[in-house]
Scaffold this motif. Structure first.
Motif, PDB file in Angstrom:
ATOM      1  N   ARG A 116       0.836  -1.207   0.000  1.00  0.00           N
ATOM      2  CA  ARG A 116       0.000   0.000   0.000  1.00  0.00           C
ATOM      3  C   ARG A 116       0.871   1.257   0.000  1.00  0.00           C
ATOM      4  N   GLU A 117       1.935   1.227   0.789  1.00  0.00           N
ATOM      5  CA  GLU A 117       2.844   2.384   0.822  1.00  0.00           C
ATOM      6  C   GLU A 117       3.513   2.594  -0.533  1.00  0.00           C
ATOM      7  N   LYS A 118       3.834   1.496  -1.217  1.00  0.00           N
ATOM      8  CA  LYS A 118       4.486   1.603  -2.523  1.00  0.00           C
ATOM      9  C   LYS A 118       3.564   2.227  -3.568  1.00  0.00           C
ATOM     10  N   VAL A 119       2.321   1.726  -3.654  1.00  0.00           N
ATOM     11  CA  VAL A 119       1.425   2.270  -4.685  1.00  0.00           C
ATOM     12  C   VAL A 119       1.050   3.716  -4.375  1.00  0.00           C
ATOM     13  N   ALA A 120       0.881   4.033  -3.097  1.00  0.00           N
ATOM     14  CA  ALA A 120       0.556   5.412  -2.714  1.00  0.00           C
ATOM     15  C   ALA A 120       1.709   6.348  -3.071  1.00  0.00           C
ATOM     16  N   LEU A 121       2.934   5.882  -2.845  1.00  0.00           N
ATOM     17  CA  LEU A 121       4.121   6.677  -3.176  1.00  0.00           C
ATOM     18  C   LEU A 121       4.181   6.948  -4.676  1.00  0.00           C
ATOM     19  N   GLN A 122       3.895   5.940  -5.493  1.00  0.00           N
ATOM     20  CA  GLN A 122       3.921   6.120  -6.943  1.00  0.00           C
ATOM     21  C   GLN A 122       2.884   7.146  -7.391  1.00  0.00           C
ATOM     22  N   VAL A 123       1.692   7.104  -6.800  1.00  0.00           N
ATOM     23  CA  VAL A 123       0.639   8.062  -7.153  1.00  0.00           C
ATOM     24  C   VAL A 123       1.076   9.475  -6.794  1.00  0.00           C
ATOM     25  N   ARG A 124       1.527   9.660  -5.535  1.00  0.00           N
ATOM     26  CA  ARG A 124       1.932  10.988  -5.067  1.00  0.00           C
ATOM     27  C   ARG A 124       3.073  11.544  -5.911  1.00  0.00           C
ATOM     28  N   TYR A 125       4.060  10.703  -6.157  1.00  0.00           N
ATOM     29  CA  TYR A 125       5.257  11.172  -6.845  1.00  0.00           C
ATOM     30  C   TYR A 125       4.940  11.610  -8.274  1.00  0.00           C
ATOM     31  N   GLY A 126       4.140  10.824  -8.985  1.00  0.00           N
ATOM     32  CA  GLY A 126       3.771  11.186 -10.351  1.00  0.00           C
ATOM     33  C   GLY A 126       3.037  12.514 -10.420  1.00  0.00           C
ATOM     34  N   GLN A 127       2.119  12.724  -9.479  1.00  0.00           N
ATOM     35  CA  GLN A 127       1.366  13.985  -9.455  1.00  0.00           C
ATOM     36  C   GLN A 127       2.280  15.163  -9.126  1.00  0.00           C
ATOM     37  N   LYS A 128       3.154  14.979  -8.159  1.00  0.00           N
ATOM     38  CA  LYS A 128       4.044  16.079  -7.763  1.00  0.00           C
ATOM     39  C   LYS A 128       5.018  16.438  -8.888  1.00  0.00           C
ATOM     40  N   MET A 129       5.456  15.442  -9.635  1.00  0.00           N
ATOM     41  CA  MET A 129       6.354  15.718 -10.759  1.00  0.00           C
ATOM     42  C   MET A 129       5.673  16.602 -11.804  1.00  0.00           C
ATOM     43  N   ILE A 130       4.406  16.342 -12.053  1.00  0.00           N
ATOM     44  CA  ILE A 130       3.657  17.157 -13.019  1.00  0.00           C
ATOM     45  C   ILE A 130       3.481  18.578 -12.477  1.00  0.00           C
ATOM     46  N   LEU A 131       3.175  18.701 -11.196  1.00  0.00           N
ATOM     47  CA  LEU A 131       2.994  20.026 -10.597  1.00  0.00           C
ATOM     48  C   LEU A 131       4.309  20.796 -10.548  1.00  0.00           C
ATOM     49  N   HIS A 132       5.405  20.107 -10.263  1.00  0.00           N
ATOM     50  CA  HIS A 132       6.707  20.778 -10.251  1.00  0.00           C
ATOM     51  C   HIS A 132       7.120  21.202 -11.658  1.00  0.00           C
ATOM     52  N   GLN A 133       6.741  20.399 -12.643  1.00  0.00           N
ATOM     53  CA  GLN A 133       6.979  20.798 -14.026  1.00  0.00           C
ATOM     54  C   GLN A 133       6.231  22.088 -14.334  1.00  0.00           C
ATOM     55  N   LEU A 134       4.995  22.202 -13.841  1.00  0.00           N
ATOM     56  CA  LEU A 134       4.206  23.420 -14.039  1.00  0.00           C
ATOM     57  C   LEU A 134       4.867  24.608 -13.338  1.00  0.00           C
ATOM     58  N   LEU A 135       5.429  24.379 -12.144  1.00  0.00           N
ATOM     59  CA  LEU A 135       6.146  25.450 -11.430  1.00  0.00           C
ATOM     60  C   LEU A 135       7.324  25.962 -12.261  1.00  0.00           C
ATOM     61  N   GLU A 136       8.052  25.052 -12.866  1.00  0.00           N
ATOM     62  CA  GLU A 136       9.206  25.458 -13.685  1.00  0.00           C
ATOM     63  C   GLU A 136       8.745  26.228 -14.921  1.00  0.00           C
ATOM     64  N   LEU A 137       7.676  25.780 -15.539  1.00  0.00           N
ATOM     65  CA  LEU A 137       7.181  26.442 -16.753  1.00  0.00           C
ATOM     66  C   LEU A 137       6.637  27.839 -16.453  1.00  0.00           C
ATOM     67  N   THR A 138       6.127  28.041 -15.244  1.00  0.00           N
ATOM     68  CA  THR A 138       5.481  29.328 -14.902  1.00  0.00           C
ATOM     69  C   THR A 138       6.386  30.211 -14.043  1.00  0.00           C
ATOM     70  N   HIS A 139       7.624  29.807 -13.842  1.00  0.00           N
ATOM     71  CA  HIS A 139       8.527  30.612 -13.031  1.00  0.00           C
ATOM     72  C   HIS A 139       8.752  31.957 -13.701  1.00  0.00           C
ATOM     73  N   CYS A 140       8.430  33.032 -13.004  1.00  0.00           N
ATOM     74  CA  CYS A 140       8.617  34.370 -13.562  1.00  0.00           C
ATOM     75  C   CYS A 140       8.673  35.398 -12.466  1.00  0.00           C
ATOM     76  N   ASN A 141       9.305  36.482 -12.736  1.00  0.00           N
ATOM     77  CA  ASN A 141       9.378  37.601 -11.786  1.00  0.00           C
ATOM     78  C   ASN A 141       8.571  38.753 -12.358  1.00  0.00           C
ATOM     79  N   LEU A 142       7.476  39.070 -11.670  1.00  0.00           N
ATOM     80  CA  LEU A 142       6.647  40.172 -12.121  1.00  0.00           C
ATOM     81  C   LEU A 142       7.288  41.501 -11.728  1.00  0.00           C
ATOM     82  N   PRO A 143       7.133  42.529 -12.532  1.00  0.00           N
ATOM     83  CA  PRO A 143       7.715  43.833 -12.193  1.00  0.00           C
ATOM     84  C   PRO A 143       7.027  44.407 -10.952  1.00  0.00           C
TER      85      PRO A 143
END
Length: 462
Positions: free
Chosen positions: A435-462
């Motif tokens: 159960r810990e293994k499958v839960a870890l895989q679910v969490r990790y995959g989702q976080k990787m997608i969200l972190h990818q979004l963070l990198e794509l949207t990284h910006c400094n507003l004036p």
């Protein structure tokens, strides 16, 4: 019934070499009796497969070959069950939001009937007590291991609906038909297990285009012997096709000798696979994996960015209008896959409206949310919210997406770094429970997608 071991043609086609699995032999013999035609190029086995029974290619299989075909008379659902007549007669009282009640009552009866016509097929089912969907985990486990993934909330709804459906519909029906069903035998626990089994192993025939146009209700699920033996991966090599007389499993690409034959359950993210089927594809194998940002999270991020009461009131007004336009809702989500947004129109409109200047929003209101659509508007939205287009979005849009992804990540119980360390350390990972293994895989995959979004949207507003 004679065992398959006495039928050499079954041994040479349906069984793996040296197989002494009597339930499987009996099932394959039953398949022949009911008219299921299995290609000699495949065999069913527990060895060499990713999970339990599966199907292996004994020879090379070319794209478009029929791996097996099964007549509709061999499918198991309420219309083919021996209790068909009583279910049909009581059809009106068995109506429910899920639409599954008649099938589940038929399965309850067939599963507990020693001389069921489907016994050789039912005997091959996994032990229902061994099903390990999150609905069978403790609430503490779900919340601890799956916090932030959408699964705890989905399971809570499932369990409440199952309890209500059993108490309000199933139990009264059973008590009025004790000649066929027994409340001591056909319990809530059995019902819950069969719901999980139907979630994991049933098939739902897609509506035809003309039926979709009529907004017809989805077809109810049904059990398809042999098809439910095939395991799932996103990069599948076979697909179930429907015709008036038969269902056929057809190869969708070349399958090498010794390769497992994989069906597809559809484009399923890991959280959906775990919720509905009880398994996941290890990262990064699931190319259909997704992460959700709750629609209300973008609203919260916009409110947090507002610096004055007047700005907050404007955000609230914008949100109310988006709700009226049915672009957003309290329980809605914006879905992100590995290549960007999968809810383009809703997200594009939400970002545009929430980031509008006051005078622009006034004009938008006057037009009641209508704008003259550009000819390539849909294509423009799709590209703008793809991984290629997101870095070039308006800075305010990017900041709102960035803040929303950050807020979403706070909903998980651990950060990406902690999960990565667990995945990378084979010794630590091997010590985790299943159960810990499958839960870890679910969490990790989702976080990787969200972190990818963070990198794509990284910006400094004036």
């Amino acid at each position: 019934m004679a065992s398959g071991a006495k039928k050499p043609k079954l041994d040479s086609g349906g069984l793996a070499e040296g197989c002494v699995d009597e339930p499987l032999q009996n099932f394959l013999s039953w398949c022949e009796d009911v008219g299921l035609k299995l290609s000699a190029k495949v065999c069913v086995s527990k060895q060499g497969t990713v999970s339990e029974y599966g199907m292996l290619a004994r020879e090379e299989i070319e794209e478009g070959e029929v791996i097996f075909s099964i007549p509709r008379t061999a499918l198991l659902y309420q219309e083919t069950s021996r209790v068909k007549s009583v279910l049909e007669k009581e059809k009106q009282s068995l109506s429910s939001p899920s639409g599954w009640v008649p099938l589940l009552l038929a399965l309850m009866w067939e599963y507990t009937c020693p001389d069921s016509y489907w016994r050789p097929y039912l005997s091959l089912w996994p032990d229902l007590k061994a099903l390990d969907h999150p609905m069978f985990w403790s609430e503490e486990e779900r919340n601890r291991l799956l916090q932030g993934t959408e699964i705890p909330e989905a399971v809570d709804k499932d369990l409440a609906n199952i309890q209500k459906e059993y108490n309000d519909i199933i139990l009264p029906f059973i008590r009025s038909h004790t000649e066929l069903w027994d409340p001591e035998k056909h319990t809530l626990e059995l019902y819950k297990s069969l719901v999980a089994f139907v979630m994991a192993y049933s098939f739902q025939e897609p509506l035809q285009e003309e039926e979709e146009d009529d907004q017809k209700e989805p077809n109810p699920p049904m059990m398809v012997p042999m098809a439910d033996i095939l395991n799932h991966v996103s990069n599948h090599n076979a697909n179930l096709e429907y015709s008036p007389e038969h269902l056929k499993m057809v190869s969708v690409r070349h399958i090498k000798k010794g390769e497992e034959v994989f069906n597809t359950y559809g484009q399923m993210a890991n959280w959906q696979l775990l919720h509905m089927y009880g398994f996941v594809e290890p990262y990064p194998n699931n190319t259909d994996d997704t992460a959700d940002i709750q629609m209300v999270t973008i609203y919260k991020a916009a409110l947090q960015a507002a610096q004055a009461n007047s700005e907050r009131e404007l955000v609230e007004e914008k949100w109310r209008l988006l709700c009226q336009l049915e672009m957003v809702g309290d329980e809605g989500v914006f879905i992100f896959g590995q290549s960007g947004s999968l809810t383009d129109e809703e997200l594009y409109t939400t970002l545009k409206v929430l980031c509008m200047a006051p005078e622009e929003f006034e004009e938008f209101k006057e037009n009641e949310g209508w704008e003259e659509a550009e000819e390539d508007e849909e294509e423009k939205m799709v590209f703008a919210l793809s991984n290629e287009g997101i870095p070039d979005l308006n800075p305010a849009w990017k900041q709102l997406l960035h803040d929303s992804a950050l807020l979403t990540l706070t909903g998980y119980s651990a950060d990406l770094k902690s999960d990565k360390e667990l995945l990378d350390n084979q010794e630590s990972y091997s010590c985790l429970s299943s159960r810990e293994k499958v839960a870890l895989q679910v969490r990790y995959g989702q976080k990787m997608i969200l972190h990818q979004l963070l990198e794509l949207t990284h910006c400094n507003l004036p």
